[in-house]
Design an enzyme around this catalytic site. Structure first.
Site, PDB file in Angstrom:
ATOM      1  CG  ASP A 184       1.648   2.506  -6.963  1.00 36.72           C
ATOM      2  OD1 ASP A 184       0.747   3.358  -6.896  1.00 36.72           O
ATOM      3  OD2 ASP A 184       1.582   1.401  -6.392  1.00 36.72           O
ATOM      4  N   GLY A 206       3.645   1.794  -1.916  1.00 37.70           N
ATOM      5  CA  GLY A 206       4.471   1.927  -3.104  1.00 37.70           C
ATOM      6  C   GLY A 206       5.846   1.305  -2.988  1.00 37.70           C
ATOM      7  N   GLY A 229       0.786  -1.240   0.000  1.00 38.65           N
ATOM      8  CA  GLY A 229       0.000   0.000   0.000  1.00 38.65           C
ATOM      9  C   GLY A 229       0.809   1.276   0.000  1.00 38.65           C
ATOM     10  CB  SER A 247       6.388  -3.189  -5.780  1.00 34.00           C
ATOM     11  OG  SER A 247       5.207  -2.507  -6.092  1.00 34.00           O
ATOM     12  CB  ALA A 248       6.299   1.890  -7.483  1.00 35.79           C
ATOM     13  CB  ALA A 249       9.923   2.891  -3.660  1.00 33.46           C
TER      14      ALA A 249
HETATM   15  C1  MEV Z   1      -1.816   0.380  -6.000  1.00 27.80           C
HETATM   16  O1  MEV Z   1      -0.913   1.173  -5.258  1.00 27.80           O
HETATM   17  C2  MEV Z   1      -2.804   1.231  -6.709  1.00 27.80           C
HETATM   18  C3  MEV Z   1      -3.873   0.487  -7.514  1.00 27.80           C
HETATM   19  O2  MEV Z   1      -4.751   1.495  -8.004  1.00 27.80           O
HETATM   20  C4  MEV Z   1      -3.275  -0.295  -8.654  1.00 27.80           C
HETATM   21  C5  MEV Z   1      -2.692   0.583  -9.740  1.00 27.80           C
HETATM   22  O3  MEV Z   1      -3.033   1.758  -9.840  1.00 27.80           O
HETATM   23  O4  MEV Z   1      -1.911   0.049 -10.530  1.00 27.80           O
HETATM   24  C6  MEV Z   1      -4.679  -0.454  -6.646  1.00 27.80           C
END
Ligand code: MEV
Length: 310
Positions: A144, A99, A97, A101-103
């Site tokens: 993200d 971020g 929740g 993975s993105a970070a």
């Molecule tokens: C995840 O951080 C956010 C979602 O909206 C998925 C996405 O935007 O790719 C659940």
């Protein structure tokens, strides 16, 4: 030779999930980052030293491997020919929740770019991190990795012809509390659940999407006017919508209600849901302390941070 790179953690203030279907969303970088270091090695290695919600790294191991392959492919790097060791660290907790993975994708792409002298621009890093995110999410909206790359408070809309993202300027930064349910959640599964709901209950999904769209424009206005009371009310409203979508959880609802009982201006789940993290809007320092303490007293971890400062 060495390479270092960082990526921001994030919270979504409005419209996670809806953003996958082209509805605008608002997200912000937080003060915590993941840092990647790249060193020479005789074989490819990824060492993950990030702090974590217990179980997170183990659960994401396969997704992380998939993501790593995609990043290397997008960067055209061959680890057989030029192996490196990548070390992940930093003060962003690896949790659902926020971020994480993105970070990590952004940090890795930046560190590899520096190590191999690729001189990639932020836009290129963002595209590579988007490819990496596919290993975790399947069909990420791109919000993200965009926040993880550029930081700041951003308005984001997914578009076939190219995503739209703009910075939202705040009069001054404000405080929030991030409450961690301690539950590792699978964003891929959450996105899939919403997709099924969309197909099964089309009318309901369309109504919620329309409401979410109206809400996010109002939220942007409220942020620009710095009307934080209104921002809080809209966060509560957005949480109700996400509950209706089916992505909240017992623990998330508990922490949202606890924050509101303790005076938070607004509170909602953040990110994929089904566990992971929630956020509470607590502009004053003593309010932030009070909400954080109440959450901690119930045995959950908190992160007191600010939005608009990074
Ligand atoms: C995840 O951080 C956010 C979602 O909206 C998925 C996405 O935007 O790719 C659940």
């Amino acid at each position: 030779m060495k390479g270092v790179g960082k990526g921001y953690g994030k919270v979504i203030l409005f419209n996670e999930h809806f953003v996958v279907y082209g509805i605008p969303a608002i997200a912000a970088a937080i003060g915590n980052t993941t840092v990647a270091r790249v060193e020479k090695s005789d074989r490819f290695e990824l060492i993950d030293n990030r702090p974590e919600t217990p179980g997170y790294k183990e659960e994401k191991k396969e997704q992380q491997k998939d993501s790593m392959k995609r990043i290397l492919k997008a960067m055209n790097l061959d680890m057989e020919k030029n192996p490196v060791r990548i070390i992940l660290e930093g003060d962003l907790v690896a949790a659902s929740g926020i971020g994480a993975s993105a970070a990590s994708c952004v940090a890795i792409a930046r560190a590899l770019s520096e190590y191999f002298n690729l001189n990639l621009s932020d836009d290129q890093i963002n595209s590579i991190a988007y490819e990496g995110e596919k290993g975790y999410h399947g069909t990420p909206s791109g919000i993200d990795n965009t926040v993880a790359t550029y930081g700041g408070l951003i308005w984001f809309q997914r578009r076939e012809e190219g995503n739209i993202f703009k910075r939202i300027n705040l009069k001054e930064p404000f405080r929030i509390v991030i409450g961690n349910t301690g539950k590792v959640a699978d964003t891929k599964r959450a996105v899939q659940l919403v997709r099924e709901k969309k197909e099964r209950e089309k009318e309901k999904f369309d109504r919620l999407s329309r409401d979410a769209e109206t809400l996010v424009y109002e939220a942007r206005d409220a942020l620009e006017r710095f009307d934080l009371r209104r921002v809080g009310e809209l966060m509560n409203e957005n949480h109700r919508m996400l509950r209706e979508l089916g992505v909240s959880s017992k623990e998330l609802d508990f922490l949202v209600n606890l924050s509101l009982e303790n005076g938070a201006y607004g509170a909602k789940l953040t990110g994929g849901g089904l566990g992971g993290n929630m956020i509470a809007l607590t502009p004053e320092k003593d309010l932030q302390e009070r909400v954080a303490r109440a959450i901690e007293k119930e045995g959950f971890q908190v992160n007191k941070t600010i939005i608009g400062g990074v």
